[in-house]
Design a protein around this motif. Structure first.
Motif, PDB file in Angstrom:
ATOM      1  N   GLU A   9       0.709  -1.008   0.034  1.00 58.52           N
ATOM      2  CA  GLU A   9       0.014  -0.091   0.002  1.00 58.52           C
ATOM      3  C   GLU A   9       0.689   1.202  -0.003  1.00 58.52           C
ATOM      4  O   GLU A   9       0.671   2.099  -0.633  1.00 58.52           O
ATOM      5  CB  GLU A   9      -0.938   0.109   1.050  1.00 58.52           C
ATOM      6  N   LEU A  10       2.129   1.411   0.719  1.00 57.63           N
ATOM      7  CA  LEU A  10       2.855   2.555   0.722  1.00 57.63           C
ATOM      8  C   LEU A  10       3.393   2.563  -0.678  1.00 57.63           C
ATOM      9  O   LEU A  10       3.703   3.740  -1.052  1.00 57.63           O
ATOM     10  CB  LEU A  10       3.861   2.458   1.870  1.00 57.63           C
ATOM     11  N   ALA A  11       3.830   1.470  -1.372  1.00 58.87           N
ATOM     12  CA  ALA A  11       4.324   1.684  -2.809  1.00 58.87           C
ATOM     13  C   ALA A  11       3.399   2.229  -3.584  1.00 58.87           C
ATOM     14  O   ALA A  11       3.713   3.050  -4.444  1.00 58.87           O
ATOM     15  CB  ALA A  11       4.995   0.228  -3.061  1.00 58.87           C
ATOM     16  N   LEU A  12       2.017   1.944  -3.585  1.00 58.40           N
ATOM     17  CA  LEU A  12       0.950   2.535  -4.037  1.00 58.40           C
ATOM     18  C   LEU A  12       0.706   3.810  -3.837  1.00 58.40           C
ATOM     19  O   LEU A  12       0.677   4.878  -4.885  1.00 58.40           O
ATOM     20  CB  LEU A  12      -0.289   1.779  -4.044  1.00 58.40           C
ATOM     21  N   LEU A  13       1.153   4.319  -2.870  1.00 60.72           N
ATOM     22  CA  LEU A  13       0.898   5.667  -2.338  1.00 60.72           C
ATOM     23  C   LEU A  13       1.826   6.579  -2.694  1.00 60.72           C
ATOM     24  O   LEU A  13       1.928   7.684  -3.257  1.00 60.72           O
ATOM     25  CB  LEU A  13       0.830   5.894  -0.706  1.00 60.72           C
ATOM     26  N   GLU A  37       9.317   5.859   5.501  1.00 57.10           N
ATOM     27  CA  GLU A  37       8.717   4.506   5.196  1.00 57.10           C
ATOM     28  C   GLU A  37       8.213   4.343   3.896  1.00 57.10           C
ATOM     29  O   GLU A  37       8.166   3.434   3.051  1.00 57.10           O
ATOM     30  CB  GLU A  37       7.500   4.362   6.208  1.00 57.10           C
ATOM     31  N   LEU A  38       7.427   5.415   3.322  1.00 56.56           N
ATOM     32  CA  LEU A  38       6.991   5.671   2.025  1.00 56.56           C
ATOM     33  C   LEU A  38       8.005   5.557   1.016  1.00 56.56           C
ATOM     34  O   LEU A  38       7.898   4.618   0.032  1.00 56.56           O
ATOM     35  CB  LEU A  38       6.326   6.869   1.786  1.00 56.56           C
ATOM     36  N   HIS A  44      12.278  -0.571  -2.034  1.00 59.60           N
ATOM     37  CA  HIS A  44      12.115  -2.126  -1.690  1.00 59.60           C
ATOM     38  C   HIS A  44      11.333  -2.654  -3.021  1.00 59.60           C
ATOM     39  O   HIS A  44      11.674  -3.675  -3.406  1.00 59.60           O
ATOM     40  CB  HIS A  44      11.538  -2.423  -0.507  1.00 59.60           C
ATOM     41  N   TRP A  45      10.090  -2.240  -3.408  1.00 63.86           N
ATOM     42  CA  TRP A  45       9.477  -2.735  -4.470  1.00 63.86           C
ATOM     43  C   TRP A  45      10.293  -2.589  -5.754  1.00 63.86           C
ATOM     44  O   TRP A  45      10.260  -3.579  -6.696  1.00 63.86           O
ATOM     45  CB  TRP A  45       7.998  -2.182  -4.607  1.00 63.86           C
ATOM     46  N   THR A  46      10.944  -1.589  -6.059  1.00 66.62           N
ATOM     47  CA  THR A  46      11.982  -1.489  -6.967  1.00 66.62           C
ATOM     48  C   THR A  46      12.912  -2.418  -7.160  1.00 66.62           C
ATOM     49  O   THR A  46      13.299  -2.999  -8.205  1.00 66.62           O
ATOM     50  CB  THR A  46      12.257   0.184  -7.136  1.00 66.62           C
TER      51      THR A  46
END
Length: 221
Positions: A9-13, A37-38, A44-46
Motif C-alpha cells: 500500500e505504501l508503494a502504491l501511495l 517508510e514511504l 524495496h518494491w523497485t
C-alpha cells in the motif's frame, strides 16, 4: 524489512503522490507511516522488480498480498486471461485486480469495484471512490467534450487535430532550379574550357605557333 500488504500500500501511495499529494499525506497520517517508510517501500518494491531471483508478475503480487481471495477467467480477444483480486484496507469497497495471460505474464493491474456494489452518481466522483471501469459502466451517457478548446493563457495555440474524413493533402516538392548554379560553374571553369579549345585548335595548326597560341589564350583570358 519484509514486504507485505502494508508495504504494498505504501508503494502504491508513493506512485499516487504525483497526482494527489494532499490525499497521500492525509492517508499517511491515518496509517501512522512516515515519508521515510514511504520511500523505503517504493525502493524495496523497485529492488524486487529488478532482482534476478525475485518473483515477477503475478508471483510477486502473491508473495506480497498472499493468495487472491477472488479468482476468475475473462476472455480477451482470442485469448483467455486469469483475473486475480485482493482487497486492500486503505481502499475499502475497491479491489486490486491483476490480469494474467496464458503464459503467466502480467497484462494489467488496477483498482476495480467488485460486482454488486452500489452504482455511483456524478456527485460521488471523488478521489479514491471511483474507478475507470465503474465510471464507464455507471455513467454511460457521459461523453467527452469535443468542442474547440480555448487557447492557453501563455499564448500557445492548442494542437490541431486533422479530420479523418477529409483527404490528406500532400504538397509536392518544388522543382530543382539549376539556373542559379550556371553562373558559378561558368565563371569557375571558363579558363579550363578556353584552354581545352585552344589546345584542340593548335593541334590543327603548324607546330611553331603551338606555344604562342597557348600562352596568348591562357594569359590573356
Amino acid at each position: 524489512m519484509g514486504f507485505g500488504v502494508r508495504e504494498f500500500e505504501l508503494a502504491l501511495l508513493h506512485r499516487m503522490r504525483d497526482v494527489n499529494a494532499e490525499k497521500v499525506e492525509e492517508t499517511l497520517g491515518l496509517l501512522g507511516a512516515s515519508r521515510a517508510e514511504l520511500r523505503e517501500a517504493h525502493a524495496h518494491w523497485t529492488r524486487l522488480a529488478h532482482a534476478p531471483r525475485a518473483p515477477k508478475g503475478a508471483a510477486a503480487l502473491r508473495r506480497a498480498l498472499g493468495p487472491p481471495p477472488h479468482r476468475g477467467r475473462r476472455p480477451a480477444g482470442s485469448l483467455t486471461c486469469d483475473v486475480l483480486r485482493w482487497p486492500l484496507p486503505t481502499w475499502p469497497g475497491l479491489a486490486y485486480e491483476a490480469l494474467v495471460g496464458p503464459g503467466g505474464e502480467l497484462w494489467n493491474q488496477w483498482f476495480v469495484r467488485p460486482s454488486g456494489a452500489a452504482a455511483l452518481t456524478f456527485a460521488d466522483l471523488v478521489p479514491w471512490a471511483c474507478v475507470v471501469g465503474g465510471r464507464r459502466r455507471e455513467l454511460p451517457r457521459r461523453r467527452t467534450d469535443r468542442r474547440p478548446r480555448p487557447a492557453p493563457l501563455d499564448g500557445r495555440l492548442p494542437p490541431r487535430r486533422r479530420d479523418a474524413s477529409r483527404p490528406l493533402r500532400v504538397r509536392p516538392l518544388p522543382a530543382a532550379r539549376t539556373s542559379t548554379f550556371r553562373p558559378v560553374l561558368t565563371s569557375t571553369f571558363r579558363p579550363v574550357l578556353r584552354l581545352g579549345a585552344s589546345l584542340a585548335r593548335c593541334f590543327r595548326e603548324p607546330a611553331g605557333t603551338l606555344g604562342a597560341q597557348v600562352l596568348t589564350r591562357v594569359c590573356g583570358s
